[in-house]
Design an enzyme around this catalytic site. Structure first.
Site, short mmCIF file in Angstrom:
data_model
loop_
_atom_site.label_atom_id
_atom_site.label_comp_id
_atom_site.label_asym_id
_atom_site.label_seq_id
_atom_site.Cartn_x
_atom_site.Cartn_y
_atom_site.Cartn_z
N TRP A 286 1.80 14.07 35.86
CA TRP A 286 1.17 14.53 34.64
C TRP A 286 -0.31 14.79 34.94
O TRP A 286 -0.81 14.46 36.01
CB TRP A 286 1.31 13.49 33.53
CG TRP A 286 2.70 13.33 33.01
CD1 TRP A 286 3.82 13.98 33.45
CD2 TRP A 286 3.12 12.47 31.96
NE1 TRP A 286 4.92 13.58 32.73
CE2 TRP A 286 4.52 12.64 31.80
CE3 TRP A 286 2.46 11.57 31.12
CZ2 TRP A 286 5.25 11.96 30.84
CZ3 TRP A 286 3.19 10.88 30.17
CH2 TRP A 286 4.58 11.08 30.02
N GLU B 254 18.12 15.69 36.25
CA GLU B 254 16.80 16.04 36.76
C GLU B 254 16.70 15.54 38.19
O GLU B 254 16.64 14.34 38.43
CB GLU B 254 15.68 15.42 35.91
CG GLU B 254 15.66 15.91 34.47
CD GLU B 254 14.52 15.30 33.67
OE1 GLU B 254 13.56 14.77 34.29
OE2 GLU B 254 14.58 15.34 32.43
N GLU C 55 2.69 18.42 31.73
CA GLU C 55 3.40 18.43 33.01
C GLU C 55 3.11 19.67 33.86
O GLU C 55 3.96 20.13 34.61
CB GLU C 55 4.91 18.30 32.77
CG GLU C 55 5.30 16.92 32.24
CD GLU C 55 6.80 16.73 32.14
OE1 GLU C 55 7.23 15.57 32.08
OE2 GLU C 55 7.55 17.73 32.09
N ARG D 253 5.28 12.59 23.47
CA ARG D 253 6.71 12.57 23.17
C ARG D 253 7.14 11.12 23.00
O ARG D 253 6.39 10.20 23.31
CB ARG D 253 7.52 13.25 24.28
CG ARG D 253 7.48 12.53 25.63
CD ARG D 253 8.38 13.22 26.64
NE ARG D 253 8.43 12.49 27.90
CZ ARG D 253 9.16 12.84 28.95
NH1 ARG D 253 9.90 13.93 28.90
NH2 ARG D 253 9.16 12.13 30.07
N ASN E 198 16.50 12.48 25.06
CA ASN E 198 16.05 12.63 26.44
C ASN E 198 15.41 11.33 26.88
O ASN E 198 14.43 10.87 26.27
CB ASN E 198 15.05 13.77 26.59
CG ASN E 198 14.64 14.00 28.03
OD1 ASN E 198 15.38 14.59 28.82
ND2 ASN E 198 13.46 13.50 28.41
N GLU E 199 15.98 10.71 27.91
CA GLU E 199 15.40 9.51 28.53
C GLU E 199 15.06 8.44 27.50
O GLU E 199 13.90 8.07 27.30
CB GLU E 199 14.17 9.89 29.35
CG GLU E 199 14.49 10.80 30.52
CD GLU E 199 13.30 11.14 31.39
OE1 GLU E 199 13.52 11.47 32.59
OE2 GLU E 199 12.16 11.07 30.89
#
EC number: 3.2.1.23
Length: 685
Positions: free
Chosen positions: A321, A313, A363, A112, A150-151
């Site tokens: 991971w 989160e 994950e 990602r 996201n992030e």
């Protein structure tokens, strides 16, 4: 007023990925969430190929079916724009969207955040998917807000695709106007780096000895931040225009990003991803480590952006991971403790990551509330307890602001410059952590405040509420910041500086003036000599007045010379060739004081300076607490709520001098009482 989450009720929930599960599980999952007191989920942030399975072909049926079930159970939803994971059809057809390492290696599809923020076609496609989703979901009764991407800047915060080099060049042309100005700012006359054509200018590329131009490196970080904000703004502007009745946020605080500016320009409030066990698997190496309690420092930084914020989160189990980040399972009670750690520091919305542990992908060991088997476990029970507690007391917590009397100052310039410059960058985080430990163990709530260029005089109004400002090692110190601190001190505040203060300007040039530069007069001293002390055979020590024991002066030493008759020497070096020279001074300016410590800070000197500053816990006359308990206070005009959080696996004995009410259990407490291991109390003060 800084952006802040503004709610009338407390929202609790979990991150959910309907695309990961058989549709037969949806109704049961949502039903069990409601039974646990949950009322909010986050979806969609990694589902681009479901919303747009082929270029230009949009499909919303899958998520529409899921949202119908959410409506049935009155479950509210945060929708994510899916731009953190561009689909395979996109990266295959448009490989120029991919990110590239400094060495020229392309990061391909399969993880990602493998894209860059500068590719024109990627920006076009991101805008299109955002607009299509916003138009489809703008009036959806379940959706209350949007998460952008996201992030941002997680996994990687450097970008070297060809489009990034071109964008950097445009950014520099806008900032400097001419190559002459650029050459001056970057000091390119050194080592014959002078540029005579814009095509010669790039982001940092591999260099001999891995030592790029430091002024170029600083501007690169500034560019990456601006470019990231531009990427987020593209989506934020579309969401504002198409879905004006739904709020906009994004999650996480990561490197090379001015999150304060991003929030001001784009977001309704900042959101965070809270994983306290990162501080357990990456602990500080100093004395009396804070471990998961150290995460309160990170939450304090979020609170500086949005005094009331969301945690999208919240850690709910062991994490990792398949190839890194091996975090053990939280002990019984720790998940609840960490949830209230977020709430104590200003969170008015908390979602656990995640509802159920993924059975596929990278994950599979980043555990959610539910395990793979989907049967009851202790994490489900613990999350359900929190959900029920917040149904009872959430409305009394929501909207209240964290109260602190001390602030630690930070700024992006020194953070980014210090990544390369080890003559100051290696000092800041250990010194900050030492101060935070001293304040935590003294039960003194603390804020983090980021000094922002051009806004210093505005910030001065906010800073007057603090008795003390701690600015450990501001090597880059702007004249406007120095003027702000001067006024703050004149009005009665106290400032604490450490070594390496004020010797650089905003371009990272060393000033041709006595140190500490623009605050030399304010401090009443000059640095007559300096030296690194890391790696020396014998640590350097300092003798403080009226103390028989010696204090360490770690990492770097400024040897001071007094230049004002208002200065008092509080300590002198007790060893090395500068024995007897001033190491700690205080200067009275107007109604306030300025302290200068000629070294990095450790826990012992920070604790001693707290005593010198006469800063005590706001609960000093109210109760007595052991070191293991953190104090946080959230208040409004009606009442103060005191959060007590026990980070120990042992009971904590607490002596209450005043009878009080504990809200979570609805009990009355007085005298000597015990808080269970990893326990939490919310007390009415």
């Amino acid at each position: 007023m800084r952006n802040a989450l503004d709610l009338k009720r407390f929202y609790m929930g979990a991150c959910y990925y309907p695309e990961h599960w058989d549709e037969a599980l949806w109704a049961d999952d949502l039903g069990r969430m409601k039974e646990m007191g949950f009322d909010l989920i986050r979806i969609g942030e990694f589902a681009w190929s479901i919303f747009e399975p082929q270029e230009g072909q949009f499909s919303f049926e899958f998520f529409d079916r899921f949202l119908e079930q959410a409506i049935t159970l009155d479950m509210k939803v945060i929708m994510g724009t899916p731009t953190a994971t561009p689909p395979a059809w996109l990266t295959h057809k448009y490989p120029e969207v991919l990110n590239v390492s400094m060495e020229g290696t392309t990061y391909h599809h399969g993880q990602r955040r493998h894209y860059n923020y500068s590719s024109p076609i990627y920006l076009e496609l991101c805008a299109r998917i955002t607009r299509e989703m916003a138009q489809h979901y703008k009036d959806h009764p379940a959706i209350i807000g949007w998460q952008i991407d996201n992030e941002l800047n997680c996994e990687t915060n450097v970008f070297y695709a060809e489009a990034d080099h071109l964008a950097f060049r445009r950014w520099l042309q806008q900032k400097y106007g001419t190559l002459e100005s650029l050459n001056q700012a970057w000091g390119t006359v050194f080592w014959n780096q002078t540029y005579d054509h814009w095509d010669q200018v790039h982001l940092i590329r591999p260099t001999v000895s891995d030592s790029p131009n430091p002024h170029q490196a600083l501007d690169e970080k500034r560019f990456i931040s601006d470019n990231t904000i531009s990427f987020a703004k593209l989506q934020g502007d579309i969401l504002r225009a198409e879905a004006p009745n739904q709020w906009v946020t994004t999650n996480g605080l990561f490197g090379h990003l001015d999150s304060h500016r991003m929030s001001d320009e784009i977001l309704d409030f900042m959101s965070y991803d809270s994983y306290p066990q990162f501080s357990t698997i990456y602990p500080d190496s100093g004395e009396q480590p804070l471990l998961d309690r150290k995460w309160s420092l990170s939450l304090s930084n979020v609170r500086d952006i949005s005094p009331n914020f969301a945690v999208l989160e919240q850690q709910s189990g062991p994490g990792g991971w398949v190839n890194r980040m091996q975090m053990p399972s939280p002990h019984p009670g720790q998940m609840r403790l960490w949830t209230y750690q977020s709430i104590a520091h200003g969170a008015d919305m908390v979602l656990y990551f995640r509802w159920r542990t993924a059975t596929i992908g990278t994950e599979i060991y980043w555990h959610g509330i539910n395990d793979y088997h989907n049967q009851p476990n202790r994490r489900v029970a613990e999350a359900g307890l929190v959900g029920k507690e917040l149904q009872k007391v959430g409305e009394r917590i929501v909207g209240k602001r964290y109260v602190a009397q001390v602030a630690m100052l930070r700024d992006y310039d020194n953070e980014w410059d210090g990544e390369l410059d080890q003559w100051h960058g290696s000092l800041t985080r250990p010194s900050e952590l030492s101060w935070f430990k001293a304040l935590q163990y003294a039960h003194i709530p603390t804020d983090v405040v980021t000094v922002r260029p051009g806004a210093e005089m505005v910030q001065l109004q906010d800073l007057t509420k603090y008795q003390v400002l701690i600015y450990p090692h501001p090597a880059i110190l702007r004249e406007d910041t120095a003027a702000m601190l001067q006024k703050y001190v004149e009005n009665g505040g106290s400032v604490v500086f450490g070594c390496r203060t004020g010797y650089k300007n905003e371009s990272g040039h060393c000033r041709m003036q006595p140190l500490p530069g623009p605050v030399a007069e304010l401090s009443g001293i000059q640095v007559e000599d300096f030296t690194m002390v890391n790696g020396t055979a014998t640590p350097v020590s300092v003798q403080l007045n009226q103390h028989t024991n010696l204090f360490d002066a770690p990492s770097f030493n400024d040897i001071l010379r007094v230049h004002a008759d208002t200065v008092k020497v509080l300590g002198t070096y007790a060893s090395s060739y500068y024995k007897g020279k001033p190491a700690l001074t205080v200067n009275r300016v107007g109604e306030g004081k300025v302290y200068y410590w000629g070294a990095a800070f450790d826990l012992s000197i920070a604790a001693q300076l707290l005593s010198e500053l006469q800063i005590v816990s706001p609960l000093k006359n109210w109760c007595e607490l052991p070191d293991t308990v953190e104090v946080a206070i959230r208040a409004d005009d009606q009442e103060e709520l005191v959060f007590l959080l026990n980070y120990s696996s042992e009971e904590a004995e607490i002596k209450l001098h005043v009878p009080t009410e504990e809200l979570l259990q609805g009990s009355k407490l007085q005298g000597t009482v015990t808080l269970e291991p990893y326990g939490v109390w919310v007390l009415k003060k």
